[in-house]
Design an enzyme around this catalytic site. Structure first.
Site, PDB file in Angstrom:
ATOM      1  CE  LYS A 117      -4.413  -1.576   1.631  1.00 25.37           C
ATOM      2  NZ  LYS A 117      -5.497  -1.474   2.558  1.00 25.37           N
ATOM      3  CE  LYS A 203      -6.494  -7.578  -0.818  1.00 27.19           C
ATOM      4  NZ  LYS A 203      -7.215  -7.298   0.422  1.00 27.19           N
ATOM      5  CE  LYS A 206     -13.595  -2.713   1.883  1.00 24.38           C
ATOM      6  NZ  LYS A 206     -12.377  -2.605   2.669  1.00 24.38           N
TER       7      LYS A 206
HETATM    8  N1  AQP Z   1      -9.963 -10.304  -2.380  1.00 25.32           N
HETATM    9  C1  AQP Z   1     -10.273 -10.831  -1.209  1.00 25.32           C
HETATM   10  N2  AQP Z   1     -10.519 -12.160  -1.104  1.00 25.32           N
HETATM   11  C2  AQP Z   1     -10.850 -12.705   0.092  1.00 25.32           C
HETATM   12  N3  AQP Z   1     -10.951 -11.992   1.233  1.00 25.32           N
HETATM   13  C3  AQP Z   1     -10.738 -10.660   1.176  1.00 25.32           C
HETATM   14  N4  AQP Z   1     -10.766  -9.684   2.089  1.00 25.32           N
HETATM   15  C4  AQP Z   1     -10.457  -8.495   1.506  1.00 25.32           C
HETATM   16  N5  AQP Z   1     -10.223  -8.682   0.199  1.00 25.32           N
HETATM   17  C5  AQP Z   1     -10.375 -10.016  -0.040  1.00 25.32           C
HETATM   18  C6  AQP Z   1     -11.093  -9.886   3.492  1.00 25.32           C
HETATM   19  O1  AQP Z   1     -12.113  -8.958   3.852  1.00 25.32           O
HETATM   20  C7  AQP Z   1     -11.927  -8.590   5.219  1.00 25.32           C
HETATM   21  C8  AQP Z   1     -12.003  -7.116   5.359  1.00 25.32           C
HETATM   22  O2  AQP Z   1     -10.959  -6.475   4.694  1.00 25.32           O
HETATM   23  P1  AQP Z   1     -10.636  -4.962   5.017  1.00 25.32           P
HETATM   24  O3  AQP Z   1     -11.605  -4.070   4.388  1.00 25.32           O
HETATM   25  O4  AQP Z   1     -10.484  -4.761   6.466  1.00 25.32           O
HETATM   26  O5  AQP Z   1      -9.213  -4.746   4.421  1.00 25.32           O
HETATM   27  P2  AQP Z   1      -8.504  -5.381   3.208  1.00 25.32           P
HETATM   28  O6  AQP Z   1      -8.124  -6.777   3.498  1.00 25.32           O
HETATM   29  O7  AQP Z   1      -7.379  -4.452   2.905  1.00 25.32           O
HETATM   30  O8  AQP Z   1      -9.637  -5.363   2.094  1.00 25.32           O
HETATM   31  P3  AQP Z   1      -9.676  -4.577   0.750  1.00 25.32           P
HETATM   32  O9  AQP Z   1     -10.960  -4.857   0.079  1.00 25.32           O
HETATM   33  O10 AQP Z   1      -8.438  -4.832  -0.017  1.00 25.32           O
HETATM   34  O11 AQP Z   1      -9.749  -3.094   1.238  1.00 25.32           O
HETATM   35  P4  AQP Z   1      -8.779  -1.892   0.986  1.00 25.32           P
HETATM   36  O12 AQP Z   1      -8.591  -1.851  -0.489  1.00 25.32           O
HETATM   37  O13 AQP Z   1      -9.517  -0.733   1.536  1.00 25.32           O
HETATM   38  O14 AQP Z   1      -7.516  -2.183   1.723  1.00 25.32           O
HETATM   39  C9  AQP Z   1     -10.599  -9.182   5.687  1.00 25.32           C
HETATM   40  O15 AQP Z   1     -10.864 -10.335   6.453  1.00 25.32           O
HETATM   41  C10 AQP Z   1      -9.923  -9.548   4.406  1.00 25.32           C
HETATM   42  O16 AQP Z   1      -9.060 -10.645   4.580  1.00 25.32           O
END
Ligand code: AQP
Length: 341
Positions: A117, A203, A206
């Site tokens: 990030k 992956k 968001k």
């Molecule tokens: N692509 C994914 N596949 C499976 N699990 C996922 N998670 C996120 N992306 C995937 C799981 O969702 C939960 C919440 O995630 P988060 O919002 O706290 O942070 P993150 O893991 O960083 O998710 P994002 O969507 O990638 O958000 P941003 O882009 O804002 O950082 C966690 O349990 C995560 O494992």
């Protein structure tokens, strides 16, 4: 350290950083749903984490409510789970500070998510983003969680939480009983890493600037159709799961298997002669059908702010009592001054 019930305790959460996507659902929330009956479940909307990267203050509160509403729409039962907002309970920030002071900086420098990030953000990287895993450790450890159901991407952070609790708190400061409970991860084999629609080796996220890389839980049928039409495919005929040269085929088969309830092997047989065009049509129909009930439940709840706030208030009451108790225990064992003994 005993909870209010004999059930094992679960803690998890999602950042309100934007619209939740099917990766958040299939990798995390659907596991919470499967576990909620047999566990004492605490689910937070981790809004303090959401400000570790650039964010819009006008959207934060709205996204927080919509994330909580989506938990319920995906099947979380607020009668048996405590749903709450992280920033409403100040013990999260306070324990985070204490853990900051106990954690060696070189443990933090290994964190893959920070490396990834921070590259995206250039000179704007905040200390908060670096500290994200310690805040996450505080979130988990405050609730004496037995299990933390997360996607594969969060495994390293959970290991860090375990190491801090064990090596930097319990080993150094415990007298008779351990001060903090050591949590275990629950990472489901299927769905633990849903990949981007544009690149099957990346992956689904968001924060990906390309909206077409993900399916959001609230995408309309028209948007879903458009995104799947544009999703990356390859030049092979038939769908395959184990061919390393076909990550996009693997990803869509995995998602389809999770949504339809059919085994991947069964689907591979069924679709061995099916081209991308036909498969994408079947896939789109399944996706729209699976998301429809979630979207309907979401609309009911988001249009009932009284009910939503009541859920978050009740969740906060239960969560805060547990969190404050753990924080007092930690502060007492670490030698802080107490007004009354
Ligand atoms: N692509 C994914 N596949 C499976 N699990 C996922 N998670 C996120 N992306 C995937 C799981 O969702 C939960 C919440 O995630 P988060 O919002 O706290 O942070 P993150 O893991 O960083 O998710 P994002 O969507 O990638 O958000 P941003 O882009 O804002 O950082 C966690 O349990 C995560 O494992």
């Amino acid at each position: 350290m005993k909870g209010m019930t004999n059930k094992k305790r679960i803690l998890s959460g999602v950042q309100p950083t934007g619209d939740l996507h099917i990766g958040n659902w299939l990798g995390a929330i659907s596991n919470w749903v499967a576990l909620q009956e047999k566990h004492e479940t605490f689910l937070c909307v981790v809004d303090l984490h959401a400000i570790t990267t650039e964010y819009d203050p006008k959207q934060l509160s709205k996204n927080t409510l919509s994330t909580a509403a989506l938990y319920v729409a995906c099947g979380i039962d607020p009668k048996i789970c405590s749903i709450f907002v992280q920033s409403q309970i100040s013990a999260h920030s306070e324990l985070c500070w204490i853990l900051n002071c106990m954690t060696p900086i070189n443990w933090m420098e290994r964190m893959i998510q920070f490396k990834e990030k921070s590259v995206q953000q250039g000179n704007n990287v905040s200390i908060g983003l670096f500290d994200y895993p310690i805040l996450m450790a505080a979130d988990i450890l405050l609730y004496d969680a037995d299990y933390v159901p997360v996607g594969e991407d969060q495994k390293q952070h959970l290991e860090l939480a375990r190491d801090i609790a064990q090596q930097r708190i319990n080993a150094k400061f415990s007298k008779v009983e351990n001060i903090l409970k050591i949590p275990q991860p629950i990472i489901m084999k299927k769905g633990s890493k849903i990949m981007s629609l544009n690149d099957g080796s990346k992956k689904m996220s968001k924060s990906d600037i390309n909206e077409g890389s993900r399916i959001n839980l609230l995408d309309t049928p028209e948007i879903i159709t458009k995104k799947i039409k544009r999703a990356k495919s390859d030049s092979y005929m038939g769908m395959e799961f184990n061919n390393p040269e076909r990550p996009e085929s693997r990803n869509l088969l995995m998602i389809y298997s999770l949504l339809s309830g059919k085994e991947v092997s069964e689907l591979e047989n069924e679709l061995s002669q099916t081209g991308w065009g036909t498969f994408k049509k079947i896939f789109t129909e399944q996706l729209i059908e699976s998301l429809q009930p979630i979207q309907e439940r979401y609309q009911v709840l988001i249009n009932d702010p009284y009910e939503l706030k009541k859920i978050l208030f009740e969740g906060k009451e239960k969560a805060e009592a547990v969190a404050n108790k753990t924080l007092s225990r930690v502060k007492s064992e670490l030698g802080f001054f107490e007004m009354e003994k």
